[in-house]
Structure formats: structure tokens, C-alpha cells
Design a protein around this motif. Structure first.
Motif, mmCIF file in Angstrom:
data_model
loop_
_atom_site.group_PDB
_atom_site.id
_atom_site.type_symbol
_atom_site.label_atom_id
_atom_site.label_comp_id
_atom_site.label_asym_id
_atom_site.label_seq_id
_atom_site.Cartn_x
_atom_site.Cartn_y
_atom_site.Cartn_z
ATOM 1 N N ALA A 136 0.900 -1.399 -0.024
ATOM 2 C CA ALA A 136 -0.108 -0.093 -0.119
ATOM 3 C C ALA A 136 0.989 1.301 -0.034
ATOM 4 O O ALA A 136 2.149 1.171 0.319
ATOM 5 N N ALA A 137 0.402 2.357 -0.717
ATOM 6 C CA ALA A 137 0.958 3.597 -0.437
ATOM 7 C C ALA A 137 -0.072 4.609 -0.350
ATOM 8 O O ALA A 137 -1.303 4.757 -0.767
ATOM 9 N N LEU A 138 0.453 5.682 0.192
ATOM 10 C CA LEU A 138 -0.247 7.005 0.725
ATOM 11 C C LEU A 138 0.638 8.087 0.236
ATOM 12 O O LEU A 138 1.694 8.239 0.932
ATOM 13 N N GLU A 139 0.001 8.909 -0.593
ATOM 14 C CA GLU A 139 0.751 10.208 -0.774
ATOM 15 C C GLU A 139 -0.177 11.389 -0.688
ATOM 16 O O GLU A 139 -1.414 11.312 -1.208
ATOM 17 N N ASP A 140 0.174 12.421 -0.225
ATOM 18 C CA ASP A 140 -0.660 13.883 -0.177
ATOM 19 C C ASP A 140 0.419 14.957 -0.212
ATOM 20 O O ASP A 140 1.549 14.664 -0.528
ATOM 21 N N ASP A 141 -0.227 16.143 0.047
ATOM 22 C CA ASP A 141 0.736 17.164 0.083
ATOM 23 C C ASP A 141 1.729 17.363 0.980
ATOM 24 O O ASP A 141 2.972 17.843 0.647
ATOM 25 N N PHE A 142 1.402 16.591 1.954
ATOM 26 C CA PHE A 142 2.333 16.439 3.259
ATOM 27 C C PHE A 142 3.149 15.162 3.491
ATOM 28 O O PHE A 142 4.023 15.143 4.242
ATOM 29 N N HIS A 143 2.723 14.155 2.817
ATOM 30 C CA HIS A 143 3.222 12.716 3.164
ATOM 31 C C HIS A 143 3.387 11.886 1.953
ATOM 32 O O HIS A 143 2.429 12.012 0.958
ATOM 33 N N HIS A 144 4.392 10.760 2.245
ATOM 34 C CA HIS A 144 4.446 9.817 1.174
ATOM 35 C C HIS A 144 4.630 8.807 2.111
ATOM 36 O O HIS A 144 6.048 8.527 2.613
ATOM 37 N N PHE A 145 3.976 7.950 2.583
ATOM 38 C CA PHE A 145 4.090 6.494 3.320
ATOM 39 C C PHE A 145 3.975 5.208 2.614
ATOM 40 O O PHE A 145 2.988 5.219 1.568
ATOM 41 N N LYS A 146 4.485 4.259 2.798
ATOM 42 C CA LYS A 146 4.207 2.715 2.310
ATOM 43 C C LYS A 146 4.142 1.787 3.448
ATOM 44 O O LYS A 146 4.811 2.088 4.524
ATOM 45 N N VAL A 147 3.226 0.700 3.171
ATOM 46 C CA VAL A 147 3.294 -0.359 4.148
ATOM 47 C C VAL A 147 3.158 -1.585 3.241
ATOM 48 O O VAL A 147 2.506 -1.506 2.247
ATOM 49 N N GLU A 148 3.935 -2.437 3.853
ATOM 50 C CA GLU A 148 3.711 -3.984 3.291
ATOM 51 C C GLU A 148 3.419 -4.837 4.332
ATOM 52 O O GLU A 148 4.129 -5.047 5.111
ATOM 53 N N LEU A 149 2.579 -5.836 3.903
ATOM 54 C CA LEU A 149 1.839 -6.606 4.911
ATOM 55 C C LEU A 149 1.814 -8.124 4.346
ATOM 56 O O LEU A 149 1.498 -8.394 3.273
ATOM 57 N N LEU A 150 2.331 -8.984 5.267
ATOM 58 C CA LEU A 150 2.048 -10.387 4.729
ATOM 59 C C LEU A 150 1.086 -11.116 5.551
ATOM 60 O O LEU A 150 1.259 -11.009 6.951
ATOM 61 N N VAL A 151 -0.038 -11.841 5.131
ATOM 62 C CA VAL A 151 -0.931 -12.594 5.810
ATOM 63 C C VAL A 151 -0.581 -14.010 5.554
ATOM 64 O O VAL A 151 -0.422 -14.633 4.404
ATOM 65 N N GLN A 152 -0.407 -14.553 6.780
ATOM 66 C CA GLN A 152 -0.187 -16.282 6.657
ATOM 67 C C GLN A 152 -0.995 -16.765 7.492
ATOM 68 O O GLN A 152 -0.874 -16.480 8.740
ATOM 69 N N ASP A 153 -1.751 -17.961 6.902
ATOM 70 C CA ASP A 153 -2.732 -18.493 8.196
ATOM 71 C C ASP A 153 -3.537 -17.737 8.737
ATOM 72 O O ASP A 153 -3.788 -18.088 10.055
ATOM 73 N N GLY A 154 -4.223 -16.671 8.353
ATOM 74 C CA GLY A 154 -5.252 -15.776 8.921
ATOM 75 C C GLY A 154 -4.408 -14.908 9.772
ATOM 76 O O GLY A 154 -5.209 -14.078 10.408
ATOM 77 N N LEU A 155 -3.142 -14.579 10.009
ATOM 78 C CA LEU A 155 -2.598 -13.773 11.085
ATOM 79 C C LEU A 155 -1.503 -12.922 10.147
ATOM 80 O O LEU A 155 -1.236 -13.162 8.892
ATOM 81 N N ILE A 156 -1.382 -11.664 10.687
ATOM 82 C CA ILE A 156 -0.141 -10.812 10.244
ATOM 83 C C ILE A 156 1.073 -11.379 10.539
ATOM 84 O O ILE A 156 1.431 -11.208 11.612
ATOM 85 N N ALA A 157 1.894 -12.007 9.416
ATOM 86 C CA ALA A 157 2.980 -12.583 9.805
ATOM 87 C C ALA A 157 4.063 -11.346 9.776
ATOM 88 O O ALA A 157 5.355 -11.631 10.543
ATOM 89 N N SER A 158 3.984 -10.465 8.911
ATOM 90 C CA SER A 158 5.136 -9.195 9.024
ATOM 91 C C SER A 158 4.349 -8.065 8.202
ATOM 92 O O SER A 158 3.443 -8.160 7.785
ATOM 93 N N LEU A 159 5.001 -7.172 8.892
ATOM 94 C CA LEU A 159 4.278 -5.812 8.572
ATOM 95 C C LEU A 159 5.544 -4.947 8.533
ATOM 96 O O LEU A 159 6.213 -4.516 9.576
ATOM 97 N N HIS A 160 5.733 -4.046 7.469
ATOM 98 C CA HIS A 160 6.816 -3.068 7.407
ATOM 99 C C HIS A 160 6.156 -1.734 6.887
ATOM 100 O O HIS A 160 5.387 -1.670 5.881
ATOM 101 N N GLY A 161 7.108 -0.538 7.130
ATOM 102 C CA GLY A 161 6.308 0.687 7.027
ATOM 103 C C GLY A 161 7.723 1.340 6.531
ATOM 104 O O GLY A 161 8.748 1.302 6.962
ATOM 105 N N GLU A 162 7.275 2.272 5.477
ATOM 106 C CA GLU A 162 8.485 3.363 5.073
ATOM 107 C C GLU A 162 7.995 4.571 4.957
ATOM 108 O O GLU A 162 6.438 4.860 4.928
#
Length: 246
Positions: A23-49
Motif C-alpha cells: 500500500a502507498a499513501l501520498e498527499d501534499d504533506f506525506h508519502h508513506f508505504k506499508v507492506e503486510l504479509l498474511v499467513q494462516d489468517g494472521l499478520i506474519a510481517s508488517l513493514h512501513g516506510e
């Protein structure tokens, strides 16, 4: 007329270890990114930039997202707010994580939000939200209140709207309404000399604004961009991993 713009992109990608969501979000003030891995119904990893951010400490707030690892994604994007202390998180990274988690829980392949909030004239503006290329919401806003149309008429953007939306709207519509609510509020920053700040204010509202961090969260001068006449530039570097194109 200057316009505040925000774009949010979400896309899924099956892998041998589960389903990856970017996922990515950008506007006048921000640009952020998130990467999420779902495994067996749970969030196995989550990283933001934080490629573009208002304060120097914003990128380190991505570490706080690790508190969501091991939890189950919920169909309500607001669900992440019940799992962590939002005041110790970057507001926008956390909300983006909630949107990604909700997309995962619903099995969505991709999603796109485009928001426009023109500069207020005598306190008035007309805020709009398009989802996946279709106009979904259009509000007349006066200062920090929604003037119309129903059922949003009379709602205060900063007081009780999340509770109202989650109680009275479907999860899908509540998600969209709260995305537009956030933009209608922060768009007022276009009227302010943000680069005149030396560091974040110690309001306690988010990670960088906690009293112990605010003096060290220095203003990133020049981090505010203007997409009024270039909406196609929003998330331009992120479009390669989604099917949506301008």
C-alpha cells in the motif's frame, strides 16, 4: 484554486509464504508505504516506510507497527486502533495499515482512493472521495463541520465522527467516510506556514508529537508539495505494482 489531494493504493500479491499486500499513501504533506504479509489468517510481517515526511522522527515510527504482527486482520480498517495506542504511532502509517489489513480480511485484490479538498473560502469547501474510479462521497464542509448532504449533515469532523460512522454505516462506507474525514481536517494545513516550525509540537497526538520526542522531531523543510495541477503525480512511483493507471 489550490487543492489538497491524497491518493491511497492497495494491491495484493500471492506468494509461497502467504498473501502479500502493498500500500502507498501520498498527499501534499506525506508519502508513506506499508507492506503486510498474511499467513494462516494472521499478520506474519508488517513493514512501513516514509519516503517523504514532515518531521525527522516520522520514519522511526514504522517500528511501532510491529505491535500488530501476530494479530488477525479485521474487516474494519478502524480495528487497528483497538490493538495499539494510536498516540504512540504515526497516524498515517497506522491508518494505512488498517486499510491494508481490512483489504486482506475482505479478500480484496486491490483498492484505490482519490481525495480532493479545495482550499477553504470563508471556511467553506467541497470535499470529495473517489473509490476505484467512482465518486463515492461529496461533502460540503464549513470549517470543521459537515454541512451536508445527509446523513452526514451536522457531524463534527473532530468530535465523535468515528464512533458515529462505525455505528451507523456499513464497514465499507465507514472506511471511506473516515478516509475523507482525515483529509478534510489535515487539508487546513495548506493555509499554514508549516516550514516556519522548528520541530513538532508536543501535543501528544502521535509518535513524533509525544513530549519526549517533539523537541527532537525537526521540521523537514520543503517536505510539503503541491499537487493541485498534477494529480497524476500522486503515488507515481507506486503505480507499477497495481493495475490502476491514470
Amino acid at each position: 484554486m489550490p487543492v489538497f489531494r491524497r491518493r491511497i493504493l492497495i494491491a495484493s500479491d500471492p506468494t509461497k509464504n502467504g498473501t502479500r499486500y502493498r500500500a502507498a499513501l501520498e498527499d501534499d504533506f506525506h508519502h508513506f508505504k506499508v507492506e503486510l504479509l498474511v499467513q494462516d489468517g494472521l499478520i506474519a510481517s508488517l513493514h512501513g516506510e516514509a519516503p517523504r515526511h514532515p518531521y525527522s522522527l516520522c520514519p522511526s515510527a514504522a517500528n511501532q507497527l510491529q505491535l500488530l504482527v501476530g494479530t488477525a486482520p479485521e474487516t474494519s480498517a478502524h480495528g487497528v486502533m483497538r490493538k495499539v495506542d494510536a498516540s504512540q504511532q504515526c497516524t498515517h502509517l497506522l491508518e494505512l495499515s488498517g486499510l491494508v489489513a481490512a483489504a486482506a480480511a475482505r479478500g480484496l485484490a486491490q483498492r484505490r482512493y482519490d481525495i480532493e479538498v479545495p482550499l477553504r473560502v470563508q471556511g467553506h469547501t467541497h470535499a470529495t472521495l473517489d473509490r476505484d474510479g467512482t465518486r463515492l462521497l461529496a461533502w460540503d464542509v464549513q470549517d470543521l463541520d459537515i454541512a451536508g448532504p445527509p446523513p452526514y449533515s451536522g457531524l463534527a469532523l473532530r468530535q465523535g465522527m468515528a464512533r458515529w460512522a462505525l455505528t451507523n454505516l456499513t464497514e465499507d462506507m465507514a472506511e471511506a467516510a473516515l478516509v475523507l474525514r482525515r483529509c478534510a481536517v489535515i487539508s487546513m494545513g495548506k493555509n499554514r506556514p508549516l516550514d516556519a516550525q522548528r520541530h513538532a509540537k508536543a501535543t501528544g497526538a502521535c509518535y513524533a508529537q509525544q513530549p519526549e520526542r517533539a523537541p527532537l522531531a525537526f521540521r523537514q523543510v520543503g517536505s510539503t508539495w503541491n499537487f493541485t495541477w498534477q494529480p497524476q503525480q500522486l503515488c507515481q512511483d507506486d503505480l507499477s505494482w497495481v493495475a490502476f493507471k491514470d
